[in-house]
Enzyme design. Structure first.
Site, short mmCIF file in Angstrom:
data_model
loop_
_atom_site.label_atom_id
_atom_site.label_comp_id
_atom_site.label_asym_id
_atom_site.label_seq_id
_atom_site.Cartn_x
_atom_site.Cartn_y
_atom_site.Cartn_z
N ASN A 192 -5.16 12.53 -11.78
CA ASN A 192 -5.77 12.96 -13.04
C ASN A 192 -5.36 14.42 -13.28
O ASN A 192 -4.74 15.04 -12.42
CB ASN A 192 -7.30 12.77 -13.02
CG ASN A 192 -7.96 13.55 -11.90
OD1 ASN A 192 -7.66 14.73 -11.67
ND2 ASN A 192 -8.85 12.89 -11.17
N THR A 211 -1.78 2.07 -14.92
CA THR A 211 -2.15 0.68 -15.16
C THR A 211 -3.53 0.31 -14.63
O THR A 211 -3.99 -0.81 -14.88
CB THR A 211 -1.10 -0.28 -14.54
OG1 THR A 211 -1.07 -0.07 -13.13
CG2 THR A 211 0.27 -0.05 -15.16
N GLY A 212 -4.18 1.21 -13.95
CA GLY A 212 -5.53 0.94 -13.44
C GLY A 212 -6.56 1.41 -14.45
O GLY A 212 -6.65 0.91 -15.58
N GLY A 258 -8.92 4.87 -7.36
CA GLY A 258 -7.66 4.12 -7.31
C GLY A 258 -6.65 4.72 -6.35
O GLY A 258 -6.98 5.11 -5.23
N VAL A 259 -5.39 4.78 -6.80
CA VAL A 259 -4.29 5.31 -5.99
C VAL A 259 -4.59 6.75 -5.58
O VAL A 259 -4.39 7.14 -4.43
CB VAL A 259 -2.96 5.24 -6.76
CG1 VAL A 259 -1.87 6.02 -6.06
CG2 VAL A 259 -2.53 3.80 -6.96
N ASP A 260 -5.09 7.54 -6.51
CA ASP A 260 -5.37 8.95 -6.26
C ASP A 260 -6.36 9.11 -5.10
O ASP A 260 -6.11 9.85 -4.15
CB ASP A 260 -5.94 9.57 -7.54
CG ASP A 260 -6.00 11.09 -7.52
OD1 ASP A 260 -5.36 11.72 -6.67
OD2 ASP A 260 -6.67 11.65 -8.41
N ASP A 305 0.85 -1.19 0.00
CA ASP A 305 0.00 0.00 0.00
C ASP A 305 0.89 1.24 0.00
O ASP A 305 1.64 1.47 0.95
CB ASP A 305 -0.87 -0.05 1.26
CG ASP A 305 -1.81 1.14 1.42
OD1 ASP A 305 -1.69 2.13 0.66
OD2 ASP A 305 -2.65 1.09 2.34
N TYR A 341 -6.63 3.86 -16.31
CA TYR A 341 -6.10 4.42 -17.56
C TYR A 341 -5.67 3.34 -18.55
O TYR A 341 -5.24 3.64 -19.64
CB TYR A 341 -4.95 5.38 -17.26
CG TYR A 341 -5.40 6.75 -16.76
CD1 TYR A 341 -6.70 7.00 -16.34
CD2 TYR A 341 -4.52 7.81 -16.72
CE1 TYR A 341 -7.10 8.25 -15.88
CE2 TYR A 341 -4.91 9.07 -16.26
CZ TYR A 341 -6.20 9.27 -15.85
OH TYR A 341 -6.59 10.51 -15.41
#
Length: 186
Positions: free
Chosen positions: A31, A126-127, A39-41, A17, A129
């Protein structure tokens, strides 16, 4: 964990994580608005608290392939470096690789400008996008290796890729073992 010693820095791969990393900076796969997302953001904004979003609002967004820095808020990391990777199916394979490499390079440049010695990256683009992991991994790793080899004096001593899930970790480990001449320590 996989680890390789480069000229002046260590490159690590870990499964985990990104919001709990003990590096000085973590990289956010953001973004263009920098105002949060999924996601990560979303995970970074939730874990880091409102101070990150408040600072992001003052930055005027971020172009794809560029990077900007904010406080780490409640995170253990002092800074969050927000970078925007390409939306894979919108830009084509060659342009996607150029923009993904630029996102990594610009993140390291911003880190060096702020005296950061340790940085953690997610698997950018990679998610949602859609960048295929097996294609993104060598591009991301090569961009980081090239930057670190060319900028030994920049002061960055550790770059860690924090990967969600075994599939992501294995894709990056395969790519790393193909890219470096030194053996990868597992």
């Amino acid at each position: 964990m996989a680890k390789v010693q480069l000229k002046a820095a260590v490159l690590e791969l870990v499964e985990g994580d990104i919001t709990v990393q003990d590096t000085e900076a973590i990289v956010n796969a953001a973004n263009n608005s920098l105002l949060g997302g999924g996601g990560v953001d979303g995970a970074i904004h939730r874990a880091g608290g409102p101070e990150i979003l408040a600072e992001c609002r003052t930055l005027g967004g971020c172009a794809t392939g560029d990077a900007k820095i904010t406080t780490g808020g409640w995170l253990q990391a002092r800074y969050v470096i927000h970078t925007v990777g390409p939306i894979y199916w919108q830009v084509g394979v060659r342009r996607a690789a150029e923009l993904l490499a630029s996102a990594h390079r610009r993140s390291l440049e911003v880190a060096a400008e702020h005296g950061v010695q340790s940085v953690a990256f997610p698997a950018i683009s990679t998610g949602a996008y859609g960048y295929p992991m097996d294609q993104a991994a060598p591009v991301a790793l090569q961009a980081v290796i090239d930057y670190l080899d060319a900028h030994e004096a920049a002061g960055i001593r550790l770059v860690r890729f924090v990967l969600r899930g075994r599939q992501a970790y294995e894709a990056f480990a395969r790519a790393l073992s193909r890219l470096v001449e030194a053996p990868v320590q597992a």
